[in-house]
Design an enzyme around this catalytic site. Structure first.
Site, mmCIF file in Angstrom:
data_model
loop_
_atom_site.group_PDB
_atom_site.id
_atom_site.type_symbol
_atom_site.label_atom_id
_atom_site.label_comp_id
_atom_site.label_asym_id
_atom_site.label_seq_id
_atom_site.Cartn_x
_atom_site.Cartn_y
_atom_site.Cartn_z
ATOM 1 N N GLU A 22 54.850 43.352 40.595
ATOM 2 C CA GLU A 22 55.395 41.988 40.421
ATOM 3 C C GLU A 22 54.785 41.622 39.290
ATOM 4 O OE1 GLU A 22 56.063 37.609 42.679
ATOM 5 O OE2 GLU A 22 54.418 38.778 43.321
ATOM 6 N N LYS A 47 64.001 37.971 44.567
ATOM 7 C CA LYS A 47 62.954 37.301 45.495
ATOM 8 C C LYS A 47 63.518 36.015 46.114
ATOM 9 C CE LYS A 47 57.938 35.986 45.568
ATOM 10 N NZ LYS A 47 56.732 35.980 44.897
ATOM 11 N N CYS A 93 56.860 40.871 47.134
ATOM 12 C CA CYS A 93 55.380 40.237 47.460
ATOM 13 C C CYS A 93 55.557 39.210 48.552
ATOM 14 C CB CYS A 93 55.010 39.123 46.261
ATOM 15 S SG CYS A 93 53.575 38.612 46.204
#
Length: 508
Positions: free
Chosen positions: A266, A341, A375
């Site tokens: 990321e 995300k 993440c």
């Protein structure tokens, strides 16, 4: 017979010389069905058409059991077929080497040899044969010889449910279920003259998890997939070209080991914000977003040049005036897919004004279906469960964490995703520090590949792990067929055993 009396057990192909002994064994096995034995011409026809499908078990040289089978084009029969239909009026004209299902014609154990688990050996042989011949499964009509005792009180369907709940003992049906066959349909009028079953039969099926559907395409979907994880060192770069040169170096390295995927972390491009450190942090991240299109274009070139699927980690991107955290799957066939995300961290929202995305889906690749969660998204189990329901085999998690406790959240949640979704999970992060980039000061990472926890996998569920906080690549092979075995034969079956009668997870 007692086990102490056994000197030799053989599984052999049926020979026509065995016929008289076979006939005698069939008569003793089917005492409740007079004249239920195959004629010599039937056996001769079966052996001629499909010798591999006809096997016997011999104990001390004496015939103890037998299994007879044919291959059929299953789509040409409907679910209401009879024994007469499936055998072509007992001529076995329905057998075809081009068929897709191994159909069980007969299986029996002579009474004197029952209790020795010989039937399991015959079923195991059929399974191995189906796998060897790349057939999609096995089917047969299972008799219900105890049903006549309950026929006046309950239907065949109720009878089967009671057997499955152990309220009624049916050794035949229990044996078939314990050998991984599942009942799919009650068939009426299946076997003429089977009074004990009321002429009912249960269609039993076994699915070959290794079956590969024939294709006319030149490409072959890989079963052992090599993952290349890039544990990226944050360091100053004078410009985008220098950063891309470093990225190409790592892509070249993992491609040199013939990896199928390269996974970046990321915000791996965060060092480019150093030149904008004089700006406010919201302005600096938006300047970084201006590089995203060029990076994706170059990564797509690399994926073709190095013949590798590249998962670009993540980068900031502006769309319709809003800031998102996104990444791109650059396939080696030249196609490109975008992922987002969905859950931005409190820090991303507060400092940068970043928005959460709205799309989640699994992606098809030449190595099976994959999922990608950036993440923080790995810490929400509902997301990976949705991807698992779409057939995901490998979950990729590019991450960036500054502290060890932040890393531990990503690590342990990712490992939980591997166990609960019966899939592989690969995580890759950045290491080092960026003293000239606000809100990106330090990084902590240990890239890893996780597996489910079962007999075919590492006992601790860790396939491979990088050295913590060190720039390096991590290469690991994952076997997709082991996941298929787990789904079918695992000590526990997390996906199959979900109580969908109580809860469900679905997209809005």
């Amino acid at each position: 017979m007692k086990t102490k009396d056994i000197e030799n057990i053989e599984l052999k192909f049926l020979d026509l010389k065995d016929y008289q002994e076979l006939k005698s064994a069939m008569i003793s096995a089917y005492t409740n069905m007079p004249n239920s034995y195959w004629g010599e011409h039937h056996i001769e026809s079966l052996i001629k058409k499909f010798p591999e499908g006809q096997v016997v078990i011999k104990i001390n040289g004496q015939l103890a059991g037998c299994a007879l089978s044919i291959i059929v084009d299953y789509g040409s029969f409907d679910d209401e077929h009879t024994y007469k239909d499936i055998t072509g009026n007992y001529s076995f004209s329905t057998h075809t080497d081009e068929g897709d299902v191994l159909y069980g014609i007969d299986v029996f154990i002579k009474p004197d040899f029952r209790g020795l688990r010989l039937g399991r050996r015959l079923y195991d042989y059929r399974k191995e044969l189906a796998e060897k011949l790349n057939l999609r499964g096995i089917a047969f009509g299972g008799r219900m010889p105890n049903y006549h005792q309950y026929a006046d009180a309950i239907s065949p369907k109720e009878y089967i449910e009671k057997v499955k709940r152990k309220e009624i003992n049916d050794s035949v049906l229990n044996f078939q279920i314990s050998n991984d066959f599942h009942p799919t349909k009650v068939m009426k009028g299946y076997l003429e003259g089977d009074k004990a079953s009321g002429e009912y039969a249960m269609l039993m099926e076994w699915d070959n998890i290794y079956y590969k559907k024939p294709t006319k395409k030149a490409t072959i979907k890989k079963r052992v997939v090599r993952l290349g994880l890039i544990q990226w060192q944050m360091r100053p770069y004078k410009d985008l070209e220098e950063l891309l040169n470093q990225a190409e170096y790592f892509i070249d390295a993992v491609a040199g080991y013939r990896s199928d995927f390269a996974l970046f972390p990321e915000f791996f491009n965060a060092p480019l914000m150093a030149k904008d450190n004089h700006l406010s942090t919201p302005e600096a991240i938006r300047e970084l977003a201006k590089h995203t299109e060029a990076i994706v274009s170059k990564f797509s070139e690399f994926s073709i040049t190095y013949n590798i699927n590249i998962i670009s980690g993540s980068m900031p991107e502006m769309r319709d005036g809003r800031l998102y955290n996104v990444g791109y799957l650059c396939r080696r066939d030249g196609t490109v897919e975008r992922y987002e995300k969905l859950h931005v961290t409190p820090d991303e929202a507060r400092v940068w004004g970043m928005q959460g995305g709205s799309q989640i889906r699994a992606f098809d690749t030449d190595c099976g279906k994959i999922g990608i969660l950036i993440c923080y998204d790995s810490e929400f189990p509902e997301l990976s469960r949705l991807l698992a329901d779409e057939g995901m085999d490998i979950l990729f998690v590019p991450f960036l964490t500054d502290t060890q406790n932040g890393y531990s959240r990503v690590r342990h949640c990712s490992q939980a995703r591997a166990i609960e979704n019966e899939c592989y999970v690969a995580i890759a992060g950045s290491v080092g520090n960026l003293p000239n980039v606000e809100n990106m000061d330090i990084q902590f990472a240990q890239s890893m590949v996780f597996t489910p926890c079962d007999f075919s996998f590492p006992t601790n569920g860790i396939k491979a792990e990088a050295t913590p906080n060190t720039e390096m690549i991590l290469i690991a092979d994952v076997d997709i067929d082991l996941l298929r075995e787990l789904h079918q034969f695992g000590a526990v079956k997390n996906l199959r055993d979900r109580r969908k009668d109580l809860f469900e997870i679905k997209k809005k």
